[in-house]
Design an enzyme around this catalytic site. Structure first.
Site, PDB file in Angstrom:
ATOM      1  N   CYS A  96       1.211  -0.931  -0.100  1.00 10.68           N
ATOM      2  CA  CYS A  96       0.037  -0.494   0.115  1.00 10.68           C
ATOM      3  C   CYS A  96       0.943   1.307   0.022  1.00 10.68           C
ATOM      4  CB  CYS A  96      -0.846  -0.294   1.105  1.00 10.68           C
ATOM      5  SG  CYS A  96      -2.627   1.017   0.870  1.00 10.68           S
ATOM      6  N   HIS A 221      -3.551  -5.405   1.324  1.00 10.99           N
ATOM      7  CA  HIS A 221      -3.082  -5.647   2.545  1.00 10.99           C
ATOM      8  C   HIS A 221      -2.942  -7.270   2.877  1.00 10.99           C
ATOM      9  CE1 HIS A 221      -2.378  -1.936   4.169  1.00 10.99           C
ATOM     10  NE2 HIS A 221      -3.259  -1.335   3.230  1.00 10.99           N
ATOM     11  N   GLU A 223      -0.757  -8.209   4.971  1.00 13.40           N
ATOM     12  CA  GLU A 223      -0.619  -8.468   6.550  1.00 13.40           C
ATOM     13  C   GLU A 223      -1.745  -8.711   7.086  1.00 13.40           C
ATOM     14  OE1 GLU A 223      -0.609  -5.694   4.677  1.00 13.40           O
ATOM     15  OE2 GLU A 223      -0.691  -4.381   6.182  1.00 13.40           O
TER      16      GLU A 223
HETATM   17  N1  LIG Z   1      -3.021   2.028   4.498  1.00 10.71           N
HETATM   18  C1  LIG Z   1      -2.223   2.562   3.335  1.00 10.71           C
HETATM   19  O1  LIG Z   1      -0.871   2.341   3.415  1.00 10.71           O
HETATM   20  C2  LIG Z   1      -3.208   3.889   2.951  1.00 10.71           C
HETATM   21  C3  LIG Z   1      -1.521   4.392   1.888  1.00 10.71           C
HETATM   22  C4  LIG Z   1      -1.756   6.200   1.911  1.00 10.71           C
HETATM   23  N2  LIG Z   1      -2.460   6.364   3.005  1.00 10.71           N
HETATM   24  C5  LIG Z   1      -3.628   5.898   0.831  1.00 10.71           C
HETATM   25  O2  LIG Z   1      -3.910   6.504   1.822  1.00 10.71           O
HETATM   26  O3  LIG Z   1      -3.427   5.828   0.048  1.00 10.71           O
END
Ligand SMILES: NC(=O)CC[C@H](N)C(=O)O
Length: 256
Positions: A96, A221, A223
């Site tokens: 992400c 994600h 994880e």
């Molecule tokens: N869950 C995250 O890693 C979010 C990634 C980034 N802050 C976004 O909002 O796109």
């Protein structure tokens, strides 16, 4: 082979480092979380590790754009150490925000002499999107996705829209086997359409690897789904385990 050492990169605003370290430890790795400031003071620290993990979150508050500041720090001050890491046959995983960072570092081979071949930008909806999504894995060389084909993982982001410079560049990346993870509709069909594709990504792209298959970035994600009890429907049965764990097990198994 002893368990690989994983460097989980910490930075101001990143908030998925603990669960990323847990996922790697569940998969059999040893982990150490190191703050970017410490790494900038001593870039050779990376040489002690076999896997570099850039976790999710909001590094530097997504200021300028998500991943931009940390990506610049890595590209401008850690390029030699990271290139040495990659040339030594080691693995890099960006999750992400970590994927957004990777796209800015040059480690994913998504640049040429004219600049970026692709980037991650604001979701079409104009707001943060968080839900479970279904994805198809494109067969290929990506170390992290071996043995996976049709998976379900959670996403949570505001700037996850993969866009290539133009259709020709997109087709070039696709034919090179670099666009390794794509959103599908709930029934597994394509195109995914919104909200199954949460951000409007070109070609439903959810994850990209470099030309070696050893550097991988994805918006979902893994994880957050390493144990069956993390799945929203786990109490109704039929959820055998956390498919996200396989991403980490593949990385650990690569060094065995
Ligand atoms: N869950 C995250 O890693 C979010 C990634 C980034 N802050 C976004 O909002 O796109």
């Amino acid at each position: 082979m002893t368990a690989p050492n994983v460097l989980v990169l910490r930075s101001p605003g990143a908030n998925c480092d603990v669960e990323s370290a847990y996922a790697f430890e569940l998969a059999g790795a040893k982990t150490e979380s190191i703050h970017i400031r410490r790494l900038l003071e001593n870039p050779s620290l990376v040489d002690d590790f076999q896997i570099l993990c850039l976790p999710g979150g909001f590094s530097y508050g997504d200021d300028v754009s998500a991943g931009r500041v940390l990506g610049n720090e890595v590209r401008l001050h850690l390029a030699d150490a990271c290139n040495r890491f990659k040339e030594a046959g080691k693995l890099v995983l960006g999750i992400c925000n970590g994927f957004q960072v990777l796209m800015k570092t040059g480690l994913l081979d998504v640049d040429d002499d004219q600049g970026p071949l692709a980037t991650l930008t604001l979701n079409d909806s104009g707001h943060f999107e968080a839900r479970w999504v279904r994805m198809a894995v494109e067969p290929g060389e990506c170390v992290f996705l071996q043995g996976l084909s049709d998976i379900e993982l959670p996403v949570a982001h505001a700037e996850g829209k993969f866009v290539a410079r133009d259709q020709a560049v997109f087709d070039q990346l696709a034919s090179a086997g670099r666009l390794v993870l794509r959103y599908t509709a709930a029934d597994g069909s394509s195109p995914a359409g919104y909200p199954a594709n949460p951000n409007g990504a070109m070609g439903d792209v959810a994850g990209v690897c470099d030309s070696t298959g050893r550097v991988f970035g994805l918006m979902p994600h893994p994880e957050r789904f390493v144990e069956h009890t993390q799945h929203p429907r786990w109490t109704r049965g039929g959820i055998d385990g956390g498919v996200g764990l396989k991403v980490f097990e593949n990385a650990v198994g690569y060094f065995r």
